[in-house]
Motif scaffolding. Structure first.
Motif, short mmCIF file in Angstrom:
data_model
loop_
_atom_site.label_atom_id
_atom_site.label_comp_id
_atom_site.label_asym_id
_atom_site.label_seq_id
_atom_site.Cartn_x
_atom_site.Cartn_y
_atom_site.Cartn_z
N GLN A 176 -78.55 22.31 -47.02
CA GLN A 176 -79.22 21.57 -48.33
C GLN A 176 -78.20 21.31 -49.33
OE1 GLN A 176 -83.03 23.06 -49.25
NE2 GLN A 176 -82.70 22.91 -51.55
N SER A 177 -77.19 22.12 -49.59
CA SER A 177 -76.20 22.04 -50.68
C SER A 177 -75.31 21.07 -50.37
CB SER A 177 -75.53 23.35 -51.17
OG SER A 177 -74.80 23.52 -49.86
N VAL A 178 -75.01 21.01 -48.97
CA VAL A 178 -74.14 19.82 -48.56
C VAL A 178 -74.53 18.72 -48.79
CG1 VAL A 178 -72.97 19.12 -46.53
CG2 VAL A 178 -72.82 21.63 -46.89
N GLU A 179 -75.87 18.50 -48.32
CA GLU A 179 -76.40 17.09 -48.48
C GLU A 179 -76.53 16.62 -49.97
OE1 GLU A 179 -80.28 17.41 -46.60
OE2 GLU A 179 -79.42 17.65 -44.47
N GLU A 180 -76.81 17.67 -50.83
CA GLU A 180 -77.00 17.45 -52.19
C GLU A 180 -75.66 16.78 -52.82
OE1 GLU A 180 -80.73 20.25 -53.01
OE2 GLU A 180 -78.47 20.91 -53.20
N ALA A 181 -74.42 17.47 -52.40
CA ALA A 181 -73.15 17.39 -52.97
C ALA A 181 -72.84 16.04 -52.38
CB ALA A 181 -72.20 18.47 -52.48
N ALA A 182 -73.18 15.48 -51.13
CA ALA A 182 -72.48 14.32 -50.48
C ALA A 182 -73.20 13.43 -51.23
CB ALA A 182 -73.10 14.11 -49.04
N ARG A 183 -74.54 13.32 -51.91
CA ARG A 183 -75.18 12.25 -52.71
C ARG A 183 -74.75 12.56 -54.33
NH1 ARG A 183 -80.06 14.84 -50.95
NH2 ARG A 183 -81.02 15.88 -52.86
N GLY A 184 -73.80 13.37 -54.47
CA GLY A 184 -73.63 13.58 -55.87
C GLY A 184 -74.46 14.18 -56.73
N ASP A 185 -75.42 14.89 -56.13
CA ASP A 185 -76.28 15.78 -57.13
C ASP A 185 -75.74 17.29 -57.32
OD1 ASP A 185 -78.37 16.86 -58.39
OD2 ASP A 185 -79.81 16.21 -56.92
N TYR A 186 -74.64 17.46 -57.87
CA TYR A 186 -73.91 18.58 -58.06
C TYR A 186 -74.54 19.74 -58.50
CZ TYR A 186 -69.81 16.28 -55.98
OH TYR A 186 -68.97 15.69 -55.07
N ALA A 187 -75.65 19.33 -59.49
CA ALA A 187 -76.40 20.42 -59.95
C ALA A 187 -77.38 20.96 -59.00
CB ALA A 187 -77.16 19.74 -61.09
N ALA A 188 -78.05 20.32 -58.49
CA ALA A 188 -78.76 20.72 -57.15
C ALA A 188 -77.88 21.39 -56.17
CB ALA A 188 -79.57 19.76 -56.51
N ALA A 189 -76.60 20.90 -55.83
CA ALA A 189 -75.67 21.49 -54.93
C ALA A 189 -75.44 22.92 -55.35
CB ALA A 189 -74.77 20.70 -54.70
N VAL A 190 -74.89 23.11 -56.81
CA VAL A 190 -74.82 24.44 -57.05
C VAL A 190 -75.98 25.41 -57.12
CG1 VAL A 190 -74.43 25.53 -59.49
CG2 VAL A 190 -72.99 23.69 -58.73
N ARG A 191 -77.03 24.99 -57.38
CA ARG A 191 -78.34 25.80 -57.22
C ARG A 191 -78.50 26.23 -55.61
NH1 ARG A 191 -82.85 22.50 -58.90
NH2 ARG A 191 -82.48 21.52 -56.89
N SER A 192 -78.33 25.33 -55.12
CA SER A 192 -78.75 25.52 -53.47
C SER A 192 -77.50 26.46 -52.80
CB SER A 192 -78.93 24.25 -52.66
OG SER A 192 -79.70 23.66 -52.96
N ARG A 193 -76.20 25.97 -53.14
CA ARG A 193 -75.20 26.90 -52.57
C ARG A 193 -75.12 28.34 -52.90
NH1 ARG A 193 -71.57 24.64 -48.91
NH2 ARG A 193 -70.34 26.09 -47.94
N PHE A 194 -75.26 28.37 -54.25
CA PHE A 194 -75.44 29.84 -54.81
C PHE A 194 -76.75 30.89 -54.16
CE2 PHE A 194 -76.12 33.53 -57.55
CZ PHE A 194 -74.77 34.05 -57.72
#
Length: 215
Positions: free
Chosen positions: A115-133
Motif C-alpha cells: 500500500q505504501s509503495v502505491e501511495e508513494a508512486a502517486r505522490g501521496d507521501y503522507a499516506a505512504a509514511v503512515r502505511s510504511r510505518f
C-alpha cells in the motif's frame, strides 16, 4: 521551590554578563535535539521570548531587571528541556490517542508495505509514511520482536522493540517521529521523510531473531 525566593539573583545583574550566560546556555546541544513536536515548539517559543529580551537589553536601563527576567526565563527553559529528555513530557495524555493502528485487527506487514509503495508512486507521501510505518510495526510483531498490543503508539513501539533488540533504536526513532508528525501533527509527507520510514522498515525486515530464541 520556596528556596528560590532566597536564592533569587540580585536585580543588579550586568546585562552584558547576562547576555553572555544566555548565549552559552542556548548553545548547548540539548536544545537542538528535542525534535519538532509539541514540546519542542513550546521550547521554541521560550527561546524566541528570551531572544527578544536579549535584543532589547541594549535599550534597557542598567538596573539589571531585564537581565534578571532573562535568567529566570533560562531556568524555566532548562527545566522544560530536562523534563522532556527524561521522558516526563513525552508520555502525557496527548500521546495516548496516537496509536500506530486504527483497528485492533491490523493488516499484515506485506499488505501495508504494498500500500505504501502505491501511495508513494502517486505522490501521496503522507499516506505512504503512515502505511510504511504500520508495515514496520506489523513486521516486528510478526517476527515476535513486539507482542500484539492494541493502541501502541509509535514511541512505545520504539521503546519496546529497542529493549528486545537495541540495534533497532537508531533506525526506528526518526521513523517514529516522522510518523507522529505527519499522521498526528499535520506535517506534510515528503520523499525524505518517507525514506526514513523505509529505512526503519528494512531494518525490521532484516533484524536477526536468533537472539530472541536464545533468550
Amino acid at each position: 521551590m520556596r528556596a528560590l525566593v532566597f536564592l533569587e539573583p540580585p536585580v543588579d545583574v550586568n546585562r552584558d554578563e547576562a547576555a553572555r550566560e544566555a548565549a552559552k546556555e542556548l548553545a548547548k546541544p540539548a536544545y537542538g535535539q528535542a525534535g519538532d513536536n509539541v514540546i519542542s515548539r513550546i521550547i521554541g517559543h521560550i527561546l524566541d521570548w528570551i531572544g527578544d529580551l536579549l535584543s532589547n537589553l541594549t535599550g534597557q536601563s542598567t538596573d539589571g531587571r531585564a537581565g534578571l527576567a532573562m535568567l529566570l526565563g533560562l531556568i524555566v527553559l532548562v527545566v522544560i528541556v530536562v523534563l522532556w529528555r527524561a521522558g516526563v513530557l513525552r508520555t502525557t495524555r496527548g500521546t495516548k490517542g496516537q496509536a500506530v493502528f486504527e483497528s485492533d485487527r491490523p493488516l499484515g506487514a506485506s499488505a501495508y508495505r504494498s500500500q505504501s509503495v502505491e501511495e508513494a508512486a502517486r505522490g501521496d507521501y503522507a499516506a505512504a509514511v503512515r502505511s510504511r510505518f504500520r508495515a514496520c510495526v506489523a513486521e516486528l510483531t510478526e517476527r515476535t520482536v513486539l507482542d500484539e498490543r492494541p493502541g501502541r503508539t509509535a514511541y512505545e513501539a520504539v521503546a519496546d522493540a529497542g529493549r528486545v533488540v537495541p540495534a533497532l533504536r537508531e533506525p526506528l526513532q526518526p521513523a517514529a517521529l516522522v510518523f507522529t508528525e505527519v499522521v498526528y501533527g499535520n506535517r506534510p509527507g515528503t520523499p525524505e521523510r518517507y525514506a526514513l520510514v523505509v529505512t526503519a522498515d528494512e531494518a525490521a525486515r532484516h533484524v536477526s531473531t536468533r537472539q530472541l530464541v536464545q533468550e
